[in-house]
Enzyme design. Structure first.
Site, PDB file in Angstrom:
ATOM      1  N   CYS A 298    -120.528  13.249  -6.498  1.00  0.00           N
ATOM      2  CA  CYS A 298    -120.471  14.551  -7.156  1.00  0.00           C
ATOM      3  C   CYS A 298    -119.169  15.278  -6.825  1.00  0.00           C
ATOM      4  O   CYS A 298    -118.647  16.044  -7.636  1.00  0.00           O
ATOM      5  CB  CYS A 298    -121.676  15.406  -6.782  1.00  0.00           C
ATOM      6  N   HIS A 804    -123.821  19.681  -2.302  1.00  0.00           N
ATOM      7  CA  HIS A 804    -123.673  19.127  -3.644  1.00  0.00           C
ATOM      8  C   HIS A 804    -122.556  19.874  -4.359  1.00  0.00           C
ATOM      9  O   HIS A 804    -122.386  21.086  -4.192  1.00  0.00           O
ATOM     10  CB  HIS A 804    -124.986  19.273  -4.413  1.00  0.00           C
TER      11      HIS A 804
END
Length: 852
Positions: A298, A804
């Site tokens: 990510c 994230h």
């Protein structure tokens, strides 16, 4: 001198046939009981590390960061400066349980320094000889084009079928299929060159599976290159065949025709390359295309989306204008591989054919030239961005033969002259589309404190890394255990804001004042894996590594010099070791008088305390005498395997020279229910918890970061610079100012900070303008009237280890803002931009006519 593991040297490896060992978790269960002086331990470990050079094939060992922090406190302690009952304890057996799942496998997303330290084998042997415990080892492999030596934290485990035998094989991700075949054939004592290898793939309902041959042309490819995952099933068998397996029956049928074999090979090659495939369809807008997460990528996707929406750069690649600039001869570049992989990815993302694409080829190319990005561990989007922009620049550098350029000295000349001369000299060696869009100039001014000589230089600027102003205080939350607590419900949580550089003694005084006890009756401990680690008085608050949680205990009014602190720990059978117990839940402590307390009194007080803690329906338990760390017997040698003798209850006095703990051992069949129930305990939260958390959530303006960046500062003693006038190194004053501003301004907010043992994230909300960013106050050059507008943001949510990344970007065709969360793309409003998640900001220079 505080000891910490340094960056290791690594050597270029010799050509190697195979690197497949994963280094499984090993429960060693042994270790010497001999105790050295802490300073001697420190000396021996440092001696090993000073000569350590990491080489391919070496074995390195993981050491849980919290255990290491406790050892470091112990090894560096100054006993004459610490209260006698809180001298940092000698650690117990090496405890790596915090790194492992219940099945003994390594937890995902672990970070070096934050979660673990790496030790070479010789250093590990020292620790093991002193402490015993559990070993987690990993092999060093060669990664990237430069074959850099690197510890492989997460090797891969696959299953290989041979006849009716299915074998689990652990291999390095950089192993080739040929090496995997060799490993399996060696195990079965069969010649590898006579056996073919097949990949077996099941359909969605797992009712049927097909086996496709891996052709010899692919046998030198690595498992990583083809995204092989854990538990993937392979087969080795004589000759070539197209095999059908029926799940659940164990039956096989095969066609050994050469045509079938050929078809299977082609099917494998095409299917495997697209294992993580593009998703066809019309995106919400041209370029609003998601990116598949290939496994903790990510961070990469976030950076790529920001660059993709840097429209001037993207159009340069879509129009093939870059081809004429590709420099395959530049030794600092990748011979054009990186830029071509990036261009191919941009064309897929902007083709208007896909809702998301899988950046497999780009990731593969990136890993070859940047080993730090070759695996599947979480990385930093800004670090990826820095490497990528530099790599694209070198691959597109129009300067084929870089001339030698003298450093430009100011020598009292006007800034305008020196800056222009510096920029001209820079362009003689660096000329690319990346320079045109992203690079500017930074003015650096040094002043000697003695002769007042001024030195001014102008350096190229690719992005601004801005510090985030932080408070001098640290928020500490503490679970308080009153001395007269009659039940666990009487434990209470408090919050305190204290100076980061204050000592634990000062913090203990703050807690004591809040709860109404004399400081001597308060003991502070960091509770980790069920054990209270007493905090020494001289420890600095900012160095406290509270991996678990802090507890403050109110104890009986026994003078410090006359007391012994005895931990009361709750124990259960260990998942990892047969010779020790695991600790769980909330530990207690009892203060007893030196040479005046009998085991009988200790037994009675411990029994009463546990019964009060658990309430009227307290399950049956036994008390054991343990070493101070609670996991092994306090009487028997560690090597005996004894988990704990019964706590004596006679008139014999508790020793004052040997630290012990009392273990509370529950019946094995009741442990799960007891500890599950304790996890549900709730504690009353004082108003101070909410107040201090609100204080911790600061909000500052981007201008404050810019002001701090451009503020004049005196260099530290380790950062002295040479004064050509004084002919010696000086602690000069230094000041930065912006000078030449780029078309695209990238601002990196330095959210990640580093302390003695660990890394942390600054969660301050930095408020920045979406439109109309003006930098005149911080710019001295001709671009002081420049105005910027935001067009993309790389976001980071969560903590440093398990966070994230996403991206926000404005589509230049429609003006609409989109949120990019890996494959998922959604429209969003500008109001969503900002907050503590904002990490890297992308601004586009506004045309002068529009700015005016």
């Amino acid at each position: 001198c505080k000891w910490s593991l340094r960056h290791r040297r690594s050597t270029m490896p010799e050509a190697t046939e195979t690197t497949t060992s994963a280094g499984a978790h090993v429960d060693t269960g042994k270790g010497a009981d001999a105790v050295l002086d802490p300073a001697e331990e420190l000396k021996r470990v440092n001696a090993v590390l000073e000569k350590d050079v990491m080489k391919v094939g070496d074995t390195y060992y993981l050491l849980a960061a919290h255990w290491f922090a406790v050892w470091s406190d112990y090894a560096n302690a100054a006993p004459d400066l610490v209260s006698s009952d809180v001298i940092p304890s000698r650690p117990g057996p090496i405890d790596n349980s915090a790194l492992l799942e219940a099945d003994g496998t390594l937890k995902p997303k672990l970070l070096e320094k934050n979660d673990y330290e790496l030790l070479p084998e010789e250093a590990w042997k020292l620790f093991f000889s002193w402490y015993g415990g559990e070993a987690v080892s990993r092999k060093v492999i060669a990664v990237g084009m430069q074959q850099k030596a690197q510890v492989e934290l997460y090797p891969i485990t696959v299953k290989v079928l041979y006849g009716k035998d299915v074998t689990e094989v652990t291999a390095s991700r950089v192993s080739t299929f040929s090496q995997l075949r060799h490993q399996v054939c060696t195990k079965h004592n069969i010649p590898p060159h006579k056996y073919a290898m097949f990949v077996i793939e099941q359909d969605e309902d797992e009712a049927e599976a097909t086996a496709s041959e891996i052709g010899e042309q692919l046998m030198q490819s690595t498992l990583e290159e083809f995204q092989v995952e854990n538990d993937q099933l392979f087969e080795v068998r004589a000759g070539s065949a197209s095999l059908m397996l029926t799940a659940g029956t164990g039956s096989t049928s095969a066609s050994s025709t050469s045509a079938a074999s050929s078809t299977a090979t082609v099917t494998y090659a095409s299917h495997w390359s697209s294992r993580v495939s593009h998703s066809e369809g019309s995106p919400k807008a041209k370029g609003a295309c998601g990116l598949a997460n290939l496994g903790n990528t990510c961070f990469m996707n976030s950076a790529l989306q920001c660059l993709s929406n840097t429209i001037d750069l993207t159009q340069f690649f879509l129009s093939d204008g870059y081809e004429a600039d590709v420099n395959e001869e530049n030794p600092l570049g990748t011979k054009g591989f990186l830029v071509r992989a990036y261009a191919a990815l941009m064309k897929d993302m902007w083709s208007d054919k896909y809702t998301s694409v899988a950046p497999v080829e780009f990731k593969k190319t990136l890993g070859k030239f940047a080993p730090q990005f070759s695996g599947y561990q979480q990385q930093d989007s800004q670090e990826l961005l820095s490497f990528l922009l530099d790599g694209l620049h070198e691959d597109l550098n129009r300067v084929r033969d870089k001339p030698y350029v003298e450093a430009v000295e100011s020598n009292g000349r006007p800034d305008e002259v020196v800056s222009a001369e510096s920029w001209e000299a820079y362009l003689k060696r660096n000329d690319s589309k990346v320079v045109e869009l992203f690079q500017g100039q930074l003015k650096s001014k040094l002043v000697c404190p003695d002769c007042q000589r001024v030195s001014i230089t102008f350096d190229p600027l690719m992005y601004l890394s801005l510090p985030i102003p932080t408070t001098t205080d640290k928020v500490m939350q503490v679970l308080y255990w009153p001395p007269d607590a009659a039940h666990h419900s009487q434990l209470q949580r408090f919050g305190f804001s204290v100076p980061k550089m204050s000592t634990m003694k000062e913090f203990r005084e703050v807690v004591a004042k809040h709860v109404g006890l004399p400081p001597a009756q308060v003991v502070v401990a960091d509770v980790y894996t069920g054990r209270p680690f007493m905090q020494g008085d001289i420890k600095i608050i900012n160095d406290c590594r509270t991996t678990g949680y802090l507890m403050a205990y109110g104890v009986d009014p026994v003078p410090v010099e006359e007391r012994i602190i005895v931990p009361i720990v709750q124990r259960r059978p260990s998942t990892y070791s047969k010779s020790s117990k695991s600790l769980a839940s909330h530990p207690a402590i009892i203060a007893v008088r030196k040479e005046k307390t009998s085991y009988k009194e200790l037994h009675e007080r411990a029994t009463a305390l546990v019964k009060k803690l658990m309430g009227e329906e307290c399950p049956e338990f036994t008390l054991t005498i343990c070493k101070e760390y609670g996991t092994t017997c306090g009487k028997c040698p560690y090597t005996s395997g004894c988990k704990g003798c019964a706590l004596p209850d006679g008139e014999e006095l508790v020793p004052s020279t040997v630290k012990i703990a009392v273990g509370v051992d529950w019946k094995e069949d009741e442990c799960d229910s007891i500890f599950d129930e304790q996890k549900k305990w709730t504690f009353k939260e004082d108003d101070s918890c909410k107040t201090t958390l609100e204080q911790a959530k600061d909000t500052i303006a981007l201008e404050e970061c810019l002001e701090l960046f451009t503020r004049e500062e005196t260099l530290g003693a380790e950062d002295t610079v040479y004064c050509s006038n004084c002919k010696e190194f000086k602690q000069s004053t230094k000041k930065f100012d912006l000078w030449k501003l780029p078309e695209v301004l990238v601002i990196h907010l330095k959210r990640f900070q580093y302390s003695r043992f660990f890394r942390d994230k600054i969660s301050t909300d930095v408020v920045f303008p979406i439109k109309g960013l003006k930098l005149s106050e911080y710019t001295q050059g001709p671009d002081s009237d420049t105005v910027y507008d935001l067009f993309a943001v790389s976001n980071h949510m969560g903590g440093i280890g398990g966070g994230h990344y996403t991206a926000f970007a404005q589509n230049q065709g429609t003006g609409q803002w989109f949120e990019f969360n890996d494959r998922h793309v959604s429209e969003m409003s500008e109001e969503k931009i900002g907050g503590e998640k904002s990490y890297v900001l992308f601004y586009r220079k506004r045309a002068r006519s529009d700015a005016q």
